[in-house]
Write a protein that holds these residues in place. Structure first.
Motif, PDB file in Angstrom:
ATOM      1  N   GLY A  68      76.637 -15.086  12.177  1.00  0.00           N
ATOM      2  CA  GLY A  68      76.069 -14.111  11.249  1.00  0.00           C
ATOM      3  C   GLY A  68      75.893 -14.688   9.855  1.00  0.00           C
ATOM      4  N   PHE A  69      76.868 -15.483   9.426  1.00  0.00           N
ATOM      5  CA  PHE A  69      76.739 -16.127   8.107  1.00  0.00           C
ATOM      6  C   PHE A  69      75.454 -16.953   8.045  1.00  0.00           C
ATOM      7  CE2 PHE A  69      81.693 -16.508   7.866  1.00  0.00           C
ATOM      8  CZ  PHE A  69      81.799 -15.191   7.460  1.00  0.00           C
ATOM      9  N   ALA A  70      75.162 -17.660   9.120  1.00  0.00           N
ATOM     10  CA  ALA A  70      73.968 -18.518   9.136  1.00  0.00           C
ATOM     11  C   ALA A  70      72.695 -17.683   9.289  1.00  0.00           C
ATOM     12  CB  ALA A  70      74.066 -19.534  10.260  1.00  0.00           C
ATOM     13  N   ALA A  71      72.744 -16.745  10.226  1.00  0.00           N
ATOM     14  CA  ALA A  71      71.528 -15.983  10.532  1.00  0.00           C
ATOM     15  C   ALA A  71      71.125 -15.078   9.383  1.00  0.00           C
ATOM     16  CB  ALA A  71      71.733 -15.165  11.809  1.00  0.00           C
ATOM     17  N   ALA A  72      72.095 -14.705   8.538  1.00  0.00           N
ATOM     18  CA  ALA A  72      71.775 -13.801   7.423  1.00  0.00           C
ATOM     19  C   ALA A  72      71.959 -14.473   6.061  1.00  0.00           C
ATOM     20  CB  ALA A  72      72.626 -12.542   7.521  1.00  0.00           C
ATOM     21  N   ARG A  73      72.127 -15.807   6.025  1.00  0.00           N
ATOM     22  CA  ARG A  73      72.241 -16.533   4.747  1.00  0.00           C
ATOM     23  C   ARG A  73      73.313 -15.940   3.843  1.00  0.00           C
ATOM     24  NH1 ARG A  73      68.282 -20.264   3.538  1.00  0.00           N
ATOM     25  NH2 ARG A  73      66.487 -20.203   4.914  1.00  0.00           N
ATOM     26  N   SER A  74      74.491 -15.855   4.400  1.00  0.00           N
ATOM     27  CA  SER A  74      75.624 -15.304   3.663  1.00  0.00           C
ATOM     28  C   SER A  74      75.975 -16.155   2.441  1.00  0.00           C
ATOM     29  CB  SER A  74      76.810 -15.264   4.630  1.00  0.00           C
ATOM     30  OG  SER A  74      78.004 -14.930   3.981  1.00  0.00           O
ATOM     31  N   SER A  75      76.550 -15.508   1.453  1.00  0.00           N
ATOM     32  CA  SER A  75      77.028 -16.213   0.269  1.00  0.00           C
ATOM     33  C   SER A  75      78.440 -15.708  -0.011  1.00  0.00           C
ATOM     34  CB  SER A  75      76.085 -15.929  -0.897  1.00  0.00           C
ATOM     35  OG  SER A  75      76.233 -16.881  -1.903  1.00  0.00           O
ATOM     36  N   GLY A  76      79.386 -16.612  -0.174  1.00  0.00           N
ATOM     37  CA  GLY A  76      80.784 -16.216  -0.313  1.00  0.00           C
ATOM     38  C   GLY A  76      81.263 -16.201  -1.753  1.00  0.00           C
ATOM     39  N   GLN A  77      82.476 -15.694  -1.930  1.00  0.00           N
ATOM     40  CA  GLN A  77      83.010 -15.510  -3.284  1.00  0.00           C
ATOM     41  C   GLN A  77      83.259 -16.840  -3.997  1.00  0.00           C
ATOM     42  OE1 GLN A  77      86.192 -13.130  -1.859  1.00  0.00           O
ATOM     43  NE2 GLN A  77      85.061 -11.198  -2.021  1.00  0.00           N
ATOM     44  N   ALA A  78      83.360 -17.923  -3.237  1.00  0.00           N
ATOM     45  CA  ALA A  78      83.540 -19.235  -3.861  1.00  0.00           C
ATOM     46  C   ALA A  78      82.236 -20.042  -3.828  1.00  0.00           C
ATOM     47  CB  ALA A  78      84.659 -20.000  -3.151  1.00  0.00           C
ATOM     48  N   SER A  79      81.112 -19.338  -3.876  1.00  0.00           N
ATOM     49  CA  SER A  79      79.825 -20.038  -3.764  1.00  0.00           C
ATOM     50  C   SER A  79      79.581 -20.993  -4.924  1.00  0.00           C
ATOM     51  CB  SER A  79      78.665 -19.032  -3.673  1.00  0.00           C
ATOM     52  OG  SER A  79      78.511 -18.344  -4.897  1.00  0.00           O
ATOM     53  N   ALA A  80      80.170 -20.720  -6.078  1.00  0.00           N
ATOM     54  CA  ALA A  80      79.954 -21.620  -7.213  1.00  0.00           C
ATOM     55  C   ALA A  80      80.522 -23.007  -6.916  1.00  0.00           C
ATOM     56  CB  ALA A  80      80.580 -21.044  -8.483  1.00  0.00           C
ATOM     57  N   GLY A  81      81.609 -23.051  -6.163  1.00  0.00           N
ATOM     58  CA  GLY A  81      82.236 -24.332  -5.847  1.00  0.00           C
ATOM     59  C   GLY A  81      81.829 -24.900  -4.506  1.00  0.00           C
ATOM     60  N   TYR A  82      81.563 -24.041  -3.549  1.00  0.00           N
ATOM     61  CA  TYR A  82      81.313 -24.510  -2.185  1.00  0.00           C
ATOM     62  C   TYR A  82      79.872 -24.325  -1.729  1.00  0.00           C
ATOM     63  CZ  TYR A  82      86.352 -25.051  -1.607  1.00  0.00           C
ATOM     64  OH  TYR A  82      87.648 -25.465  -1.740  1.00  0.00           O
TER      65      TYR A  82
END
Lengths: 499, 499
Positions: B203-217
Motif C-alpha cells: 500500500g505504501f508503494a501503490a499509494a505513494r505514502s509519505s512518513g513522518q520521517a520523510s525529511a530524513g528518509y
C-alpha cells in the motif's frame, strides 16, 4: 558545431607523435587510407516535402525558418556517436531531414505537430544534436518526409521564483546560455555533463542527462519540477508540487521520452544559489575496488561532495598516473578524507576539471588518426558492479581484440553507481561494422550482468533492442500504449526509444 | 482492525466531559440520535460469484483461502475514511466483496488475475485496508462479481543485500512487521506514516505514502528501487539500477497506481542502518508563516533533520500550546536552531512522538460523540503555500460554517511542502452528505489555488474527478492507455484512480 565532429573547429586538437606511435604499437592503429569527405561532398537526396507541407510550415513559423538548404540539412543529420561521425566522414547524408524548422513558441510547435501528424511527416525534436545513441536519426519508412524541429529559438529564462527556488526555462537553451542567465541572478542549475557546451535543457530532460556534479546537485531529472509538453494529442502541463500522491508521477513518463512522446516546450527547474567557492582534491587508491568501496561508504553515509569520480587503473594510467585516481570537488563543509588512499592535492583534480569538456575533441583527433574511440555506460547496484565491470571489459576485448578499455565511476547513489567506459581500438577496414558488432555484444553482456542499458546516454536507436529486453514485453506494451495515446500517427522521432 | 473504526478496539479512547462540552459549545455538536450498527446488523447481499469462479479460485489458493463468510466480507468492506466509517456504522454493507482471496505467492496472484480477467470479476488488491480516499471500494457495474485480494500472506523478507543496502520485501508486510524483520539485522526503512501500525508495504508503494520521517528518509517512493508486478497482461520486473536513462522511469508508473494497473508482489527497497539515537526538540514560532519560512531555509540549505513538523495556530492551540509548535527529531549531527523562535525543550516533541499513531482512535471517539472529523492534504511550491492554506480554510468554513480547521506542514522539499488539514465539525442530520459537499468544494479550491489533490493519501475514488482536472485530458488519455495495456478487461480496482 562541426558537422562531422565535435564543437568549435578552432579548438580541434592534434595528437603528439609519441601518442601516434603508441597507438600503432599497442593497438595496431594505422592511418586511414580514405580522405574524409568535405562538407560539399556530402550526398543528399532531394528534399522531398510536398509544396502543401512546406507552405503550411512556412505559414506557421515564417518562410525563412523553414530551411531546405544543404547547409541546414547536413548540420541536422544524425548525432555525435562515433558511428554517426564515421558516416558523416564518408559523406553519407542519407539520414538528412527534408527540412529544418525553427519554431519560436509553444504554439508554433503545436501547429507544426498538427500539420505533420495530418500529413504523416516524421518530426525529429532537436536541441544540441549531441545524442550518442542515434537519438536524432529517425526511421523514415512509411512517412512522406522528415522535418527536424530545431528548438534553438526557445531560449528564454521565462521567470524565476526565488522563494521556491524555481526557474522556468525554455528547452532550446544550451548549457552555458542557461547558466549565464541564472548566474546573473546568483543562481545555478549545477548541471554539467560533458556535452554541456552544446547540449540543451530540453535534451537534458528528454534523455535524463546526468552531470559531473550529480553527487551534489542530482541528475537533471531530479531538477525537473514541471513541464509543458506539446504532443499531437494536445498540450500537457505537468507538476503542481515538488511531489504528489496523485497517481503515477507522469513527469517520469516525459523525462526520458527522447522526443518520441512530445516536445518539451518549457520546464520549471529547481535552482540553487551559486556556490561561493569550489575546491578540488585528488586521491590515489590502490585499486578500483578499494576506491569504489570508499565511494559506497560516502554515498550510504550521505556525505557526498558536489563532484566525485574514480578512474580505474587503465584510465588513470592513460592520464599519466598510477593506481586509481579519485577526483573530488566540494562547495561547502569539509571534503571527504580516505585513510586507505594517498592524497595527491588539488592539482590532478584541477587538471581534470579544466579538461572536462575536451574529451570529444580528442576523439575527433583519434578518429582522424585511424582509431575508433567510443564511450558507453551503464549502472547497477553496488554488489553487482564488479561483475558488470568485468563483463563489459571481457565483451569488448572478445569482440575487438587489441583494445584499450578505460572506466570510471562518476554518478553515485546509496544503492549503486554508474560505470562509464571509454574504448580505443584500431579502426580496421570497416570501422563501422567492427564497432557495431562489438557494441551489440557489449549490450548483451550488460543485460546478462544485470546492468541497465544506459545510465545517462539514453536509448535512441542504438539501445532499442536492449531496452526492450530490459523492460520486458509488459513494459514494451506500456511504452507502445503511451506512444499511441500521445502520438497516434507515430510521427514523433520514429524508430527512437519505443521498441 | 476494528471493522467500523480504527485499530485495536482495546485501545479505543473516550473523550473527557470538558471536551464534549467544548464540542457542544464551539461547534454545536450533539450526540447522535442513531445507535451505530453492530457487526451482526451489517446488511450484505448474497455472495454472487459463480461456482466455476469459486472453484477456480479455490484450486489456485486452497479452499480455506477463498472466504465468502460475512466476517471476512465485512472486514474487507471499504477503507478508513470518515465517510467509509459512517457507512459502516449505518450497517451499510453494499460495497462488500463477494469473496476474499488470500494468495501466497506471485504465481497465485497471477493465476487469480487470469481467471478473474477471463470471467470479468473485479479484483481489489488489499493490504491494510487503510485507504482514506476510497482506494479499496470498487465500481461493480458490469462485473460478474468482486474479489478482494488480501495480500497478508505475502509477508516475507526475501533477501538482504547489505553491500547495496537493499532488501527484498513482500507487499503484505505491515509497517511493524517489516521493521521488526529489518531491525533484527540492524536495518530500517525509516517509513512511519500515521497508518504505520496497520498499513502494508504494498500500500505504501501503490499509494505513494509519505512518513513522518520523510525529511530524513524520503518518501516511500524514494525507497523503491525495484518492483515485481503481476498484471493481467503478464509479469513485469522493474528496476535494474538505482537510476537509469533507459527511457521513462516506469517504476513511477507503478508507484501511485493504486492497484489499478497490477498487483505488486515484491519490492526491492533501499534500507538504512538503524540510527544509534534519536533526539527531540520543540520550538514555538510566533506565526505559521514564520515557521514555514524557517523550514524553507532549512530545506533549501539541505540541513533537514529526520523529522520536522510545524502546526498552525489552531492545531497548536488544540494541542494545549500557543503560537505555532514545531517538532524536530534528529538522529545525527546537530539539530537546527532558530533565532526567531522560542525553544521549548524536548517534552512537547516527545509527547507528539508518543501519540503519533493515535489520531485515528481519537477520530472514532469524536465520531461517536456526534462530530465529523476528517483529514485532507495537499502540496505546492513554497510561494504558493499561503494562498493554498487560505483557500482550503475558506472553502471548509464556507461549506461547514462552525468548524475547527487545523493544519500542519510535515513533508518538506527544496521547492515546496505539503499542508495537512484536520477538520472537526458537527455531524449534523446527514453527516455523509454534509461532508461530501464540503469535500467537493475543498477539492475545487485546492485545484484553483494550484495545489495537488493529494500529497500522500492518493486518488482513490474520492479524488478521481479532481485528479482528472489536475493531469488534464492528455494525462487522462495516457492513464487510460496504460490501464488498457496492463489490464485489458479493466478488472483491477475499477473506479479507482483512472478517470
Amino acid at each position: 558545431m562541426l558537422w562531422s565532429g565535435w564543437g568549435d573547429p578552432g579548438k580541434a586538437t592534434g595528437l603528439a607523435p609519441e601518442v601516434l606511435e603508441l597507438l600503432a604499437e599497442a593497438l595496431g592503429v594505422t592511418p586511414s587510407a580514405e580522405e574524409p569527405a568535405g562538407f560539399g561532398d556530402v550526398r543528399l537526396s532531394a528534399s522531398g516535402l510536398s509544396p502543401f507541407v512546406l507552405d503550411s510550415l512556412r505559414s506557421i513559423v515564417g518562410a525563412e525558418r523553414v530551411r531546405t538548404d544543404a547547409d541546414a540539412r547536413i548540420r541536422h543529420t544524425r548525432g555525435k556517436s562515433t558511428p554517426d561521425l564515421l558516416k558523416m566522414r564518408r559523406g553519407d547524408g542519407s539520414d538528412a531531414p527534408d527540412a529544418v524548422v525553427l519554431p519560436g513558441s509553444h504554439h508554433e510547435v503545436s501547429e507544426v505537430l498538427r500539420i505533420c501528424s495530418d500529413e504523416m511527416v516524421a518530426v525529429v525534436p532537436f536541441g544540441g544534436g549531441t545524442s550518442v545513441v542515434g537519438g536524432v536519426t529517425p526511421d523514415i519508412d512509411g512517412y512522406t518526409g522528415v522535418v527536424t524541429l530545431d528548438l534553438r529559438r526557445l531560449d528564454k529564462l521565462v521567470s524565476v521564483d526565488e522563494e521556491s527556488m524555481l526557474a522556468e526555462l525554455q528547452p532550446g537553451l544550451r548549457g552555458p546560455q542557461a547558466e549565464e542567465l541564472l548566474n546573473a541572478r546568483g543562481l545555478t542549475l549545477g548541471h554539467f555533463p560533458q556535452s554541456w557546451e552544446y547540449a540543451t535543457l530540453g535534451g537534458f530532460a528528454a534523455a535524463r542527462s546526468s552531470g559531473q556534479a550529480s553527487a551534489g546537485y542530482g541528475r537533471f531529472d531530479d531538477m525537473v519540477e514541471g513541464l509543458t509538453v506539446a504532443t499531437p494529442a494536445g498540450d500537457w502541463e505537468l507538476g503542481r508540487a515538488p511531489r504528489s500522491a496523485a497517481g503515477p508521477d507522469l513527469r517520469h513518463v516525459v523525462l526520458g521520452s527522447e522526443g518520441a512522446f512530445g516536445v518539451i516546450t518549457s520546464m520549471r527547474l529547481r535552482v540553487r544559489r551559486l556556490p561561493v567557492w569550489r575546491k578540488w582534491d585528488a586521491w590515489r587508491f590502490p585499486s578500483f575496488g578499494a576506491g569504489r568501496e570508499a565511494m559506497r561508504v560516502l554515498a550510504q553515509e550521505r556525505r557526498l561532495p558536489a563532484v566525485i569520480r574514480l578512474s580505474d587503473e587503465t584510465e588513470t594510467m592513460i592520464g599519466g598516473g598510477s593506481g586509481c585516481l579519485m577526483v573530488v570537488g566540494w562547495e561547502r563543509g569539509e571534503p571527504p578524507r580516505f585513510a586507505d588512499a594517498e592524497n595527491l592535492g588539488a592539482e590532478p583534480a584541477e587538471r581534470w576539471a579544466e579538461g572536462r569538456f575536451g574529451g570529444p575533441y580528442l576523439r575527433d583527433a583519434l578518429i582522424a588518426a585511424g582509431a575508433t574511440v567510443e564511450t558507453l555506460e551503464t549502472a547497477a547496484h553496488w554488489s553487482g558492479l564488479p561483475r558488470l565491470y568485468e563483463a563489459v571489459r571481457l565483451a569488448l576485448e572478445a569482440a575487438l581484440g587489441r583494445v584499450i578499455v578505460m572506466c570510471h565511476v562518476s554518478h553515485l547513489y546509496e544503492t549503486g553507481a554508474s560505470l562509464y567506459f571509454t574504448v580505443v581500438t584500431a579502426a580496421g577496414d570497416d570501422p563501422l561494422a567492427r564497432w557495431e558488432a562489438a557494441k551489440a555484444k557489449t549490450n548483451e553482456a550488460i543485460g546478462l550482468a544485470g546492468g541497465t542499458i544506459s545510465h545517462h546516454h539514453g536509448v535512441g536507436r542504438d539501445h532499442r533492442a536492449a531496452y526492450a529486453t530490459e523492460i520486458g514485453p509488459v513494459g514494451v506494451g506500456v511504452m507502445r500504449a503511451i506512444k499511441k495515446s500521445l502520438d497516434p500517427m507515430g510521427i514523433l522521432n520514429p524508430g527512437v526509444l519505443v521498441p
